[in-house]
Design an enzyme around this catalytic site. Structure first.
Site, short mmCIF file in Angstrom:
data_model
loop_
_atom_site.label_atom_id
_atom_site.label_comp_id
_atom_site.label_asym_id
_atom_site.label_seq_id
_atom_site.Cartn_x
_atom_site.Cartn_y
_atom_site.Cartn_z
N ASP A 1 0.82 -1.21 0.00
CA ASP A 1 0.00 0.00 0.00
C ASP A 1 0.85 1.26 0.00
O ASP A 1 0.45 2.29 0.53
CB ASP A 1 -0.92 0.00 1.23
CG ASP A 1 -0.14 0.02 2.52
OD1 ASP A 1 1.06 -0.31 2.51
OD2 ASP A 1 -0.73 0.38 3.56
N LYS B 1 4.94 1.71 15.80
CA LYS B 1 3.85 2.53 16.33
C LYS B 1 3.99 2.84 17.81
O LYS B 1 3.21 2.36 18.65
CB LYS B 1 2.50 1.85 16.04
CG LYS B 1 2.30 1.62 14.55
CD LYS B 1 0.91 1.22 14.18
CE LYS B 1 0.75 1.09 12.68
NZ LYS B 1 1.40 -0.07 12.05
N ASP C 1 2.17 6.28 2.28
CA ASP C 1 1.41 5.09 2.66
C ASP C 1 -0.06 5.42 2.44
O ASP C 1 -0.54 6.44 2.91
CB ASP C 1 1.70 4.79 4.14
CG ASP C 1 0.79 3.72 4.73
OD1 ASP C 1 1.31 2.74 5.27
OD2 ASP C 1 -0.45 3.88 4.67
N1 GDD Z 1 -0.23 -11.52 3.36
C1 GDD Z 1 -0.43 -10.73 4.41
N2 GDD Z 1 -0.85 -11.27 5.59
N3 GDD Z 1 -0.21 -9.40 4.26
C2 GDD Z 1 -0.42 -8.61 5.35
C3 GDD Z 1 -0.86 -9.10 6.60
C4 GDD Z 1 -1.09 -10.53 6.71
O1 GDD Z 1 -1.47 -11.05 7.75
N4 GDD Z 1 -0.98 -8.06 7.46
C5 GDD Z 1 -0.62 -6.95 6.76
N5 GDD Z 1 -0.30 -7.27 5.48
C6 GDD Z 1 0.14 -6.38 4.42
C7 GDD Z 1 -0.86 -5.27 4.13
O2 GDD Z 1 -1.72 -5.65 3.06
C8 GDD Z 1 0.05 -4.11 3.73
O3 GDD Z 1 0.34 -4.14 2.35
C9 GDD Z 1 1.34 -4.38 4.49
O4 GDD Z 1 1.30 -5.75 4.89
C10 GDD Z 1 1.52 -3.47 5.71
O5 GDD Z 1 0.34 -3.52 6.50
P1 GDD Z 1 -0.39 -2.18 6.96
O6 GDD Z 1 -1.59 -2.60 7.71
O7 GDD Z 1 -0.56 -1.25 5.82
O8 GDD Z 1 0.66 -1.64 7.99
P2 GDD Z 1 0.93 -0.13 8.44
O9 GDD Z 1 0.81 0.81 7.31
O10 GDD Z 1 0.12 0.15 9.65
O11 GDD Z 1 2.49 -0.21 8.90
C11 GDD Z 1 3.47 -0.80 8.07
O12 GDD Z 1 3.85 0.06 7.01
C12 GDD Z 1 4.47 1.31 7.43
C13 GDD Z 1 4.89 2.06 6.17
O13 GDD Z 1 3.85 2.19 5.30
C14 GDD Z 1 4.67 -1.15 8.94
O14 GDD Z 1 5.55 -1.91 8.16
C15 GDD Z 1 5.36 0.12 9.47
O15 GDD Z 1 6.56 -0.23 10.17
C16 GDD Z 1 5.71 1.04 8.30
O16 GDD Z 1 6.26 2.25 8.79
MG MG Z 2 0.09 0.73 5.41
#
Ligand code: GDD
Ligand code: MG
Length: 360
Positions: free
Chosen positions: A111, A162, A223
């Protein structure tokens, strides 16, 4: 050639109601799914084989991308029955990787839009013989992300996902959601259970003294986790602020896709996209917004900084600022919706005969 893994299994809860039917990475930004922009960027950097780690609504990806031939890459789908978290998802695709134990494997959150030099990221990883190399960026408010402090040599010294207390805000450098893993490090993630790469694997690698590098890049990064970031990302692509080889038209003030109908005198601006089958009637204003397929914007309606999902109908004289209208919902005449409002799929806001407005 480097293989890549795309993590696309999240629920995208913050983007509801858009993600109630469509997984977040399949939502269109500037006319094509987020994942398509990411695949195009990876391919441009020389990646030819990509494994999609799917879970929520897994089938939607394969229906659209097939074997990847149309996109110039080989695509492999690996689906988790129950979501395994980011680390569990990476471990779950290990059996499908063709890379050798010391080869670099690119991993992407599904994303994120970015302009990072992927070849540069992989080169840094290989030349410094790293276990993992993290792409980092700087943001004003790091709290919703993973904080990644580094030392003077660029080695990662901690990972705080976070953070909740002020003492934990030790840097404005964050995990930008793309990594290079030495393949053998992927194999060491515990299999068959939920694992967070951010909360478990990165902190453990750092504590064990593994070679974890931070590659800071201050180019474009976003993001797409919240509705307003989603709209911004789409507009940035249309305006050419965010780079993508998958943009389905020339960059400019707006992007009106083939099969959309825009009436005489309608104003489409500030990076708006109007998708196929959508109608914007004469005299409507659409600024900084995403109008998805088959949506209808009536004459005299005003849509600013909003997402209008598939088949939604915005009636005459309605005025929307920073809102999300779900698939097939109807916003009746003269309704005025403000920042943060979300209209659920298939709901109907009745026509008004007089506008109720706080600033009238
Ligand atoms: N296959 C799979 N299975 N993918 C997953 C799962 C799972 O259980 N959980 C999350 N994802 C995928 C989501 O689809 C997304 O593309 C990505 O992993 C990150 O998940 P988000 O839910 O978007 O996390 P975030 O935005 O809160 O935080 C993450 O991204 C940030 C930067 O954009 C973390 O990696 C943070 O450390 C980072 O700063
Ligand atoms: Mg994200």
């Amino acid at each position: 050639m480097t293989e890549a893994v795309l993590l696309v299994g999240g629920q995208g809860t913050r983007l509801r109601p858009l993600t109630m039917e469509t997984p977040k990475p399949m939502l269109p930004v500037a006319g094509v799914p987020v994942t398509e922009h990411q695949i195009a960027r990876a391919r441009e950097a020389g990646v030819t084989r990509i494994i999609l780690g799917t879970s929520y609504r897994a089938e939607v990806f394969e229906e659209y991308f097939g074997d990847g031939a149309r996109f110039g890459v080989e695509l492999v789908y690996v689906t988790e029955e129950e979501p395994l978290g980011t680390g569990g998802a990476i471990r779950n695709v290990a059996d499908y990787l063709q890379s050798g134990p010391d080869d670099p494997v690119l991993i992407f959150n599904g994303d994120v839009l970015s302009g990072v030099d992927l070849r540069g990221l992989v080169n840094r990883h290989t030349s410094d013989d790293c276990a993992v190399t993290l792409y980092l960026t700087r943001v004003e408010d790091p709290r919703p992300y993973g904080l990644v402090p580094t030392n003077a040599q660029g080695w990662v010294t901690g990972f705080l996902e976070k953070p909740t207390s002020p003492e934990e805000i030790v840097t404005d450098q964050i995990n930008a959601g793309a990594y290079v893993f030495r393949r053998s490090v992927i194999d060491q993630i515990p299999p068959g259970r939920v694992v967070s790469v951010e909360r478990e694997i990165f902190p453990a690698l750092v504590a064990d003294g593994a070679r974890v590098a931070g590659h800071v890049d201050n180019g474009y990064w976003l993001d797409l986790g919240t509705p307003m970031d989603f709209v911004r990302g789409s507009c940035d692509l249309v305006l050419g602020v965010a780079p993508s080889p998958a943009l389905p038209g020339p960059i400019g003030e707006s992007l009106v896709l083939a099969g959309a109908r825009v009436g005489e005198g309608a104003v489409i601006s500030h990076g708006s996209v109007v998708a196929a089958g959508a109608v914007v009637e004469p005299g409507a204003v659409v600024a900084g917004s995403v109008i998805m397929a088959n949506a209808f914007i009536a004459a005299g309606a005003k849509v600013y900084g909003s997402v209008i999902a598939d088949g939604a109908h915005i009636s005459s004289g309605a005025s929307l600022h920073g809102v999300v209208v779900g698939p097939r919902a109807v916003v009746g005449a003269l309704n005025e919706l403000r920042e943060g409002a979300r209209v659920w799929p298939d709901t109907r806001l009745a026509d008004l005969s007089v506008r109720f407005s706080s600033d009238r």
